[in-house]
Design an enzyme around this catalytic site. Structure first.
Site, PDB file in Angstrom:
ATOM      1  N   SER A 254       0.860  -1.192   0.000  1.00 13.43           N
ATOM      2  CA  SER A 254       0.000   0.000   0.000  1.00 13.43           C
ATOM      3  C   SER A 254       0.889   1.232   0.000  1.00 13.43           C
ATOM      4  O   SER A 254       2.038   1.173   0.461  1.00 13.43           O
ATOM      5  CB  SER A 254      -0.870   0.012   1.261  1.00 13.43           C
ATOM      6  OG  SER A 254      -1.544   1.252   1.383  1.00 13.43           O
TER       7      SER A 254
ATOM      8  N   TYR B  27      -1.642  -0.117  10.760  1.00 15.93           N
ATOM      9  CA  TYR B  27      -1.861  -0.566   9.376  1.00 15.93           C
ATOM     10  C   TYR B  27      -0.628  -0.224   8.536  1.00 15.93           C
ATOM     11  O   TYR B  27      -0.138  -1.060   7.764  1.00 15.93           O
ATOM     12  CB  TYR B  27      -3.123   0.084   8.784  1.00 15.93           C
ATOM     13  CG  TYR B  27      -3.345  -0.291   7.341  1.00 15.93           C
ATOM     14  CD1 TYR B  27      -3.613  -1.610   6.975  1.00 15.93           C
ATOM     15  CD2 TYR B  27      -3.253   0.662   6.322  1.00 15.93           C
ATOM     16  CE1 TYR B  27      -3.789  -1.968   5.641  1.00 15.93           C
ATOM     17  CE2 TYR B  27      -3.430   0.315   4.983  1.00 15.93           C
ATOM     18  CZ  TYR B  27      -3.703  -0.998   4.650  1.00 15.93           C
ATOM     19  OH  TYR B  27      -3.874  -1.354   3.326  1.00 15.93           O
TER      20      TYR B  27
HETATM   21  P1  NDP Z   1     -11.540  -5.868   0.296  1.00 14.85           P
HETATM   22  O1  NDP Z   1     -11.999  -5.699   1.692  1.00 14.85           O
HETATM   23  O2  NDP Z   1     -12.499  -5.593  -0.806  1.00 14.85           O
HETATM   24  O3  NDP Z   1     -10.899  -7.302   0.087  1.00 14.85           O
HETATM   25  C1  NDP Z   1     -10.093  -7.906   1.064  1.00 14.85           C
HETATM   26  C2  NDP Z   1      -9.943  -9.367   0.704  1.00 14.85           C
HETATM   27  O4  NDP Z   1      -9.033  -9.982   1.636  1.00 14.85           O
HETATM   28  C3  NDP Z   1     -11.247 -10.125   0.788  1.00 14.85           C
HETATM   29  O5  NDP Z   1     -11.343 -10.980  -0.321  1.00 14.85           O
HETATM   30  C4  NDP Z   1     -11.130 -10.921   2.073  1.00 14.85           C
HETATM   31  O6  NDP Z   1     -11.797 -12.159   1.904  1.00 14.85           O
HETATM   32  C5  NDP Z   1      -9.625 -11.144   2.178  1.00 14.85           C
HETATM   33  N1  NDP Z   1      -9.181 -11.302   3.558  1.00 14.85           N
HETATM   34  C6  NDP Z   1      -9.118 -10.335   4.501  1.00 14.85           C
HETATM   35  N2  NDP Z   1      -8.688 -10.849   5.670  1.00 14.85           N
HETATM   36  C7  NDP Z   1      -8.478 -12.174   5.438  1.00 14.85           C
HETATM   37  C8  NDP Z   1      -8.057 -13.251   6.264  1.00 14.85           C
HETATM   38  N3  NDP Z   1      -7.742 -13.067   7.559  1.00 14.85           N
HETATM   39  N4  NDP Z   1      -7.978 -14.487   5.730  1.00 14.85           N
HETATM   40  C9  NDP Z   1      -8.270 -14.682   4.427  1.00 14.85           C
HETATM   41  N5  NDP Z   1      -8.677 -13.705   3.600  1.00 14.85           N
HETATM   42  C10 NDP Z   1      -8.792 -12.472   4.104  1.00 14.85           C
HETATM   43  O7  NDP Z   1     -10.272  -4.875   0.161  1.00 14.85           O
HETATM   44  P2  NDP Z   1      -9.225  -4.612  -1.041  1.00 14.85           P
HETATM   45  O8  NDP Z   1      -9.531  -5.414  -2.235  1.00 14.85           O
HETATM   46  O9  NDP Z   1      -9.093  -3.157  -1.175  1.00 14.85           O
HETATM   47  O10 NDP Z   1      -7.906  -5.150  -0.334  1.00 14.85           O
HETATM   48  C11 NDP Z   1      -7.003  -6.048  -0.935  1.00 14.85           C
HETATM   49  C12 NDP Z   1      -5.587  -5.688  -0.519  1.00 14.85           C
HETATM   50  O11 NDP Z   1      -5.259  -4.390  -1.015  1.00 14.85           O
HETATM   51  C13 NDP Z   1      -5.375  -5.637   0.999  1.00 14.85           C
HETATM   52  O12 NDP Z   1      -4.134  -6.230   1.312  1.00 14.85           O
HETATM   53  C14 NDP Z   1      -5.334  -4.130   1.284  1.00 14.85           C
HETATM   54  O13 NDP Z   1      -4.585  -3.837   2.430  1.00 14.85           O
HETATM   55  C15 NDP Z   1      -4.670  -3.625   0.004  1.00 14.85           C
HETATM   56  N6  NDP Z   1      -4.866  -2.213  -0.271  1.00 14.85           N
HETATM   57  C16 NDP Z   1      -6.108  -1.681  -0.437  1.00 14.85           C
HETATM   58  C17 NDP Z   1      -6.265  -0.329  -0.699  1.00 14.85           C
HETATM   59  C18 NDP Z   1      -7.599   0.312  -0.856  1.00 14.85           C
HETATM   60  O14 NDP Z   1      -7.666   1.550  -0.830  1.00 14.85           O
HETATM   61  N7  NDP Z   1      -8.677  -0.422  -1.045  1.00 14.85           N
HETATM   62  C19 NDP Z   1      -5.098   0.555  -0.809  1.00 14.85           C
HETATM   63  C20 NDP Z   1      -3.844  -0.105  -0.669  1.00 14.85           C
HETATM   64  C21 NDP Z   1      -3.739  -1.431  -0.404  1.00 14.85           C
HETATM   65  P3  NDP Z   1     -12.760 -12.846   2.990  1.00 14.85           P
HETATM   66  O15 NDP Z   1     -13.405 -11.753   3.783  1.00 14.85           O
HETATM   67  O16 NDP Z   1     -13.687 -13.668   2.178  1.00 14.85           O
HETATM   68  O17 NDP Z   1     -11.813 -13.666   3.790  1.00 14.85           O
END
Ligand code: NDP
Length: 250
Positions: A138, A151
């Site tokens: 990020s 974070y």
């Molecule tokens: P979402 O919340 O839309 O997606 C997060 C995904 O991660 C979900 O599919 C969730 O699946 C999975 N997940 C979260 N925790 C767990 C866990 N403990 N075990 C297994 N799966 C997990 O967010 P984003 O798509 O935005 O996030 C994806 C990545 O991008 C993350 O690492 C986030 O930190 C990073 N990011 C996002 C930004 C943003 O502005 N959106 C900016 C910079 C980085 P489920 O709940 O089904 O387990």
């Protein structure tokens, strides 16, 4: 021969968009997440294009990570691409008042979870003498902001782990790409603010935020680069964004 990608966090946001783009590019998919129903929906949407299987586990549970990845049929174990995407921010609080359960969720999920998954897959890539790991960091891993320090620390750890992986794995034919997105409109803020929709919507108001597909584009670019090229690090900000917390809103 078609490639196989394992994507963590494929049930939503960036992971789901990457799965969709990869399917269009003919890459077979192992979709991972905790929400089986969501993964089934994504699998159903994409299985007419490529082979798709799903694995349900929490990346924080090292036993489950090992068991689920170990349970893959031999054909599925020839993983060419690992997208370490699962992760979230939990809460926004100062270091004196922050919720320690939120801290555990971020450090255990974003850092230790990424390590557990990588540890399960790197030996498979070493056996094949090739592979590509894409870690989703990020802008928060490069720039710290108040009330988000834990974070930010978890994502700074991802940046360091990308570098460490590259140092260890390049000699074995395994590439490592670090992708650092800015503000992407996904379920991210809804999770961070524990289902408070109004607060989550505000994050993306007054400007045109990045979409998950924008990040997926960069990921596909990195994994499609010729073998002589390593895309080491990509930072992608929204058009109206100049730093982690500097967004020019109308
Ligand atoms: P979402 O919340 O839309 O997606 C997060 C995904 O991660 C979900 O599919 C969730 O699946 C999975 N997940 C979260 N925790 C767990 C866990 N403990 N075990 C297994 N799966 C997990 O967010 P984003 O798509 O935005 O996030 C994806 C990545 O991008 C993350 O690492 C986030 O930190 C990073 N990011 C996002 C930004 C943003 O502005 N959106 C900016 C910079 C980085 P489920 O709940 O089904 O387990």
């Amino acid at each position: 021969m078609s490639r196989i990608a394992l994507i963590t966090g494929a049930s939503s946001g960036i992971g789901k968009a990457t799965a969709e783009l990869f399917a269009g590019a003919g890459i077979d998919l192992i979709l991972c997440g905790r929400r089986q129903e969501r993964l089934n929906e994504v699998a159903a949407e994409l299985s007419d294009k490529v082979k798709v299987t799903t694995l349900v586990f929490d990346v924080r549970d090292k036993g489950a990570v090992k068991a689920m990845i170990g349970s893959l049929a031999d054909d599925w174990k020839n993983i060419d691409i690992l997208i370490n995407n699962a992760g979230n921010a939990h809460g926004m609080g100062s270091l004196d008042e922050g919720d320690t359960d939120d801290w555990d969720a971020m450090i255990d999920g974003n850092v230790k979870g990424l390590l557990y998954v990588s540890k399960a897959i790197i030996p498979l890539m070493l056996e094949n003498g090739s592979g590509h790991i894409v870690n989703i960091s990020s802008i928060a891993g490069k720039q710290t902001y108040a009330n988000g320090a834990v974070y930010c620390a978890s994502k700074a750890a991802v940046e360091v782990l990308s570098e460490g992986m590259r140092l260890e794995l390049t000699q074995h034919g395994i590439k490592v790409t670090n992708v650092a997105p800015g503000a992407v409109e996904t379920e991210f803020s809804l999770v961070r603010f524990k289902g408070d929709e109004a607060r989550a919507e505000k994050v993306y108001q007054g400007f045109d935020p990045l979409q998950a597909a924008d990040i997926a584009d960069a990921i596909l670019y990195a994994v499609n680069a010729p073998s002589r090229v390593t895309i080491a690090d990509i930072t992608i900000l929204a058009g109206a964004q100049s730093a982690a917390t500097v967004i020019h809103r109308k």
